[in-house]
Design an enzyme around this catalytic site. Structure first.
Site, PDB file in Angstrom:
ATOM      1  N   ASN A   1      -6.917 -22.784 120.539  1.00 61.71           N
ATOM      2  CA  ASN A   1      -7.483 -22.037 119.172  1.00 61.71           C
ATOM      3  C   ASN A   1      -6.448 -21.061 118.849  1.00 61.71           C
ATOM      4  O   ASN A   1      -5.524 -20.396 119.602  1.00 61.71           O
ATOM      5  CB  ASN A   1      -9.387 -21.346 119.291  1.00 61.71           C
ATOM      6  CG  ASN A   1      -8.853 -20.700 120.393  1.00 61.71           C
ATOM      7  OD1 ASN A   1      -8.382 -20.530 121.600  1.00 61.71           O
ATOM      8  ND2 ASN A   1      -9.135 -19.186 120.527  1.00 61.71           N
TER       9      ASN A   1
ATOM     10  N   GLU B   1      -6.386 -17.711 116.827  1.00 62.30           N
ATOM     11  CA  GLU B   1      -6.921 -16.766 115.996  1.00 62.30           C
ATOM     12  C   GLU B   1      -6.380 -16.409 114.978  1.00 62.30           C
ATOM     13  O   GLU B   1      -4.837 -15.508 115.078  1.00 62.30           O
ATOM     14  CB  GLU B   1      -7.380 -15.490 116.897  1.00 62.30           C
ATOM     15  CG  GLU B   1      -8.685 -15.915 117.583  1.00 62.30           C
ATOM     16  CD  GLU B   1      -9.639 -15.162 118.139  1.00 62.30           C
ATOM     17  OE1 GLU B   1     -10.786 -15.578 119.376  1.00 62.30           O
ATOM     18  OE2 GLU B   1      -9.372 -14.395 119.089  1.00 62.30           O
TER      19      GLU B   1
ATOM     20  N   CYS C   1      -9.357 -23.861 114.775  1.00 63.96           N
ATOM     21  CA  CYS C   1     -10.369 -23.420 116.423  1.00 63.96           C
ATOM     22  C   CYS C   1      -8.608 -25.137 117.131  1.00 63.96           C
ATOM     23  O   CYS C   1      -8.352 -25.913 116.260  1.00 63.96           O
ATOM     24  CB  CYS C   1     -11.224 -24.608 115.824  1.00 63.96           C
ATOM     25  SG  CYS C   1     -12.841 -23.448 115.369  1.00 63.96           S
TER      26      CYS C   1
ATOM     27  N   GLU D   1      -9.593 -27.673 118.113  1.00 68.84           N
ATOM     28  CA  GLU D   1      -9.887 -29.270 118.145  1.00 68.84           C
ATOM     29  C   GLU D   1      -9.618 -29.681 116.587  1.00 68.84           C
ATOM     30  O   GLU D   1      -8.884 -30.944 117.034  1.00 68.84           O
ATOM     31  CB  GLU D   1     -11.362 -29.973 117.936  1.00 68.84           C
ATOM     32  CG  GLU D   1     -12.264 -29.150 119.359  1.00 68.84           C
ATOM     33  CD  GLU D   1     -12.419 -27.430 118.631  1.00 68.84           C
ATOM     34  OE1 GLU D   1     -14.187 -27.650 119.525  1.00 68.84           O
ATOM     35  OE2 GLU D   1     -11.886 -27.195 118.687  1.00 68.84           O
TER      36      GLU D   1
ATOM     37  N   CYS E   1     -17.485 -26.719 117.392  1.00 66.24           N
ATOM     38  CA  CYS E   1     -18.324 -25.924 116.781  1.00 66.24           C
ATOM     39  C   CYS E   1     -18.604 -27.078 114.779  1.00 66.24           C
ATOM     40  O   CYS E   1     -18.080 -28.148 115.139  1.00 66.24           O
ATOM     41  CB  CYS E   1     -17.407 -24.639 115.375  1.00 66.24           C
ATOM     42  SG  CYS E   1     -16.428 -25.169 114.493  1.00 66.24           S
TER      43      CYS E   1
ATOM     44  N   CYS F   1     -14.958 -27.981 112.958  1.00 60.81           N
ATOM     45  CA  CYS F   1     -14.655 -29.176 113.911  1.00 60.81           C
ATOM     46  C   CYS F   1     -15.537 -30.787 114.274  1.00 60.81           C
ATOM     47  O   CYS F   1     -14.501 -31.414 114.493  1.00 60.81           O
ATOM     48  CB  CYS F   1     -14.489 -28.455 115.253  1.00 60.81           C
ATOM     49  SG  CYS F   1     -13.208 -27.201 115.318  1.00 60.81           S
TER      50      CYS F   1
END
Length: 162
Positions: free
Chosen positions: A63, A65, A74, A76, A113, A116
């Site tokens: 990830n 940010e 993210c 993934e 999430c 993803c």
């Protein structure tokens, strides 16, 4: 006349990653290594993902940010999009995800999430083959799903856009 239907999934839960086959143990180890390089100064929630391609390549992502929260990405999607960009015609066999928090120990798996799940689902649809999903926290059990479709039942795909 209405009909009620039930959707259920089968999961395999391993007590630890040591129970996985050699290929998936390597994949989990790559996700853990990627997790340790995550950039998560705001959430302190570090996620690593690794993708096993049909050609044997392993692609890692973590990830990333951003102070403007919607601008981050993210783990993934970082891994899957990079795999798709570098190897556009190679099928994804599996994805492993490992997550932890700098605020508390995470010994249970965290699932991807919704964004993803949708992104990985697109690759299952594109390649006409399931993508195995392995989920792990910092330590503890590993959950295995035989397909991303298990995590996103009634998913949306390109067939609706024809």
């Amino acid at each position: 006349m209405s009909t009620q239907k039930k959707i259920s999934i089968d999961l395999t839960v391993y007590d630890s990653c040591e129970e996985l086959c050699a290929d998936y143990k390597i994949l989990i180890d790559a996700a853990v290594a990627a997790r340790k390089k995550a950039y998560a100064p705001y959430s302190n929630f570090l996620v690593g993902a690794s993708v096993l391609l049909e050609n044997g390549q392993i692609i890692e992502g973590n990830n990333q940010e951003n102070a403007s929260y919607p601008s981050g990405l993210c783990a993934e999607r970082v891994a899957v999009f990079y795999a798709g960009a570098k190897f556009p015609n190679v099928k994804i066999k599996a994805i492993a995800v490992s997550a932890t928090s700098l605020n508390n120990k995470l010994d249970t798996p965290a699932a991807p999430c919704g964004n993803c799940r949708q992104a990985i689902s697109e690759y299952e649809f594109k390649q006409h083959a399931p993508i195995k999903v392995l989920l792990m926290g910092e330590t503890g059990s590993v959950v295995e799903c035989s397909s991303l479709a298990d995590l996103l039942p009634l998913g949306f795909n390109g067939s609706y856009l024809k």
